[in-house]
Scaffold this motif. Structure first.
Motif, PDB file in Angstrom:
ATOM      1  N   ARG A  45      32.743  33.331  -0.236  1.00  0.00           N
ATOM      2  CA  ARG A  45      32.002  33.400   0.705  1.00  0.00           C
ATOM      3  C   ARG A  45      32.153  34.541   1.397  1.00  0.00           C
ATOM      4  N   PHE A  46      33.509  35.322   1.406  1.00  0.00           N
ATOM      5  CA  PHE A  46      33.786  36.946   2.153  1.00  0.00           C
ATOM      6  C   PHE A  46      34.317  37.107   1.415  1.00  0.00           C
ATOM      7  N   PRO A 105      22.436  41.338   0.413  1.00  0.00           N
ATOM      8  CA  PRO A 105      22.973  40.508  -0.402  1.00  0.00           C
ATOM      9  C   PRO A 105      23.140  39.069  -0.471  1.00  0.00           C
ATOM     10  N   LEU A 106      24.045  39.131   0.101  1.00  0.00           N
ATOM     11  CA  LEU A 106      24.923  38.311   0.160  1.00  0.00           C
ATOM     12  C   LEU A 106      24.327  37.176   1.160  1.00  0.00           C
ATOM     13  N   ARG A 107      23.965  37.638   2.048  1.00  0.00           N
ATOM     14  CA  ARG A 107      23.100  36.979   3.036  1.00  0.00           C
ATOM     15  C   ARG A 107      23.312  35.623   3.078  1.00  0.00           C
ATOM     16  N   GLY A 108      22.464  34.336   3.553  1.00  0.00           N
ATOM     17  CA  GLY A 108      21.913  33.230   3.697  1.00  0.00           C
ATOM     18  C   GLY A 108      23.397  32.125   2.937  1.00  0.00           C
ATOM     19  N   ASN A 130      29.909  28.948  -4.584  1.00  0.00           N
ATOM     20  CA  ASN A 130      31.102  29.707  -5.591  1.00  0.00           C
ATOM     21  C   ASN A 130      31.309  29.906  -6.265  1.00  0.00           C
ATOM     22  N   GLU A 131      30.523  29.400  -7.157  1.00  0.00           N
ATOM     23  CA  GLU A 131      30.696  29.629  -8.880  1.00  0.00           C
ATOM     24  C   GLU A 131      30.204  31.298  -8.643  1.00  0.00           C
ATOM     25  N   LYS A 134      30.831  43.301  -6.761  1.00  0.00           N
ATOM     26  CA  LYS A 134      32.059  42.963  -6.437  1.00  0.00           C
ATOM     27  C   LYS A 134      32.558  41.246  -6.131  1.00  0.00           C
ATOM     28  N   HIS A 135      31.313  41.111  -5.311  1.00  0.00           N
ATOM     29  CA  HIS A 135      31.091  39.481  -5.120  1.00  0.00           C
ATOM     30  C   HIS A 135      31.549  38.965  -6.379  1.00  0.00           C
TER      31      HIS A 135
END
Length: 270
Positions: free
Chosen positions: A150-151, A138-141, A145-146, A219-220
């Protein structure tokens, strides 16, 4: 995506007088937890801007605000799945909106097939970790930063503190709970006997078609997460029973009182 999140969060904020810190995602057969919520406001998904609509039997499709015990919560009665044809951004969109509303602790539940030889149908498995076998993250793309880094680290996807508290509650109430690793797969087919064996060999204890994408996004967004599975069927080379969606729902409903007791007390104590 940022504009859609803001738009949806603003609409929901305009519908409720108070915003919660605690969010709950209710899975297959587990929607009855809502019977224990003193409901202040219900908003059907089809009335919420940008919100997908669930197409799966047993998923009602409402956002519910109210009190579980003394704790004010928002609960998703019905979630979205990758196998329904949604992309991962849509599947996890409600988690983004919850974060925008101020939710910092997320409770997730699901029905899962068990391959741990110690499990029985109807067992409650506290999720200690997961294995992501979805074909898309789901974090692809583009990363915003808000929303998060990124990782993002996934060292502790499920809060050890909340796991310990749930164990304490289960001991107090005499409820059998298991611990295990949840394997997330795209579905919608149930697993073959060989696949069950493969998941067990790589470290899995139970398998399902949800939860992992939502937890990754939570978690992101730096949310604390507690996850629980109800073991609704068993699989492996020595299992001959054929699972069905109806049997999954039946087993989940039978386990509902025990999971409800743990969840209610856990939400009250955080």
């Amino acid at each position: 995506m940022l504009e859609k999140i803001r738009q949806t969060a603003q609409f929901i904020s305009s519908q409720v007088a108070e915003l919660p810190k605690t969010g709950i995602i209710l899975g297959t057969g587990l929607g009855q937890l809502v019977d224990h919520i003193r409901i202040i406001k219900e908003i059907p998904y089809n009335e919420i801007p940008n919100m997908p609509v669930s197409t799966v039997e047993g998923h009602s499709g409402k956002l519910i605000f109210g009190y579980l015990g003394e704790r004010y919560v928002v609960a998703m009665q019905g979630r979205f799945h990758y196998y329904e044809g949604y992309d991962m951004k849509q599947v996890t969109f409600p988690v983004r909106v919850m974060k925008a509303l101020g939710v910092d602790t997320l409770f997730v539940s699901n029905a899962a097939g068990g391959m741990n030889k110690e499990f029985r149908v109807g067992d409650i498995m506290i999720i200690t970790d997961h294995i992501n076998l979805f074909p898309e993250n789901p974090l692809r793309g583009k990363n915003y930063n808000e929303l998060g880094p990124r990782f993002p680290a996934m060292t502790e996807p499920y809060s050890r503190e909340l796991i310990a508290l749930a164990d304490e509650i289960a001991r107090e109430k005499g409820i059998r709970v298991m611990h295990g690793v949840y394997v997330g797969t795209p579905g919608p087919t149930f697993e073959t006997p060989a696949e069950y064996e493969y998941f067990r060999v790589i470290g899995g204890d139970a398998v399902g078609m949800s939860t992992v994408p939502e937890v990754i996004v939570a978690k992101h967004a730096d949310m604390r997460v507690f996850g629980v599975s109800v073991i609704t069927d068993l699989g492996g080379k020595d299992i001959t029973e054929v699972p069905s969606h109806e049997e999954v729902q039946k087993a989940a409903i039978q386990a509902q009182p025990f999971m409800t007791e743990i969840m209610k007390e856990l939400v009250a104590r955080i």
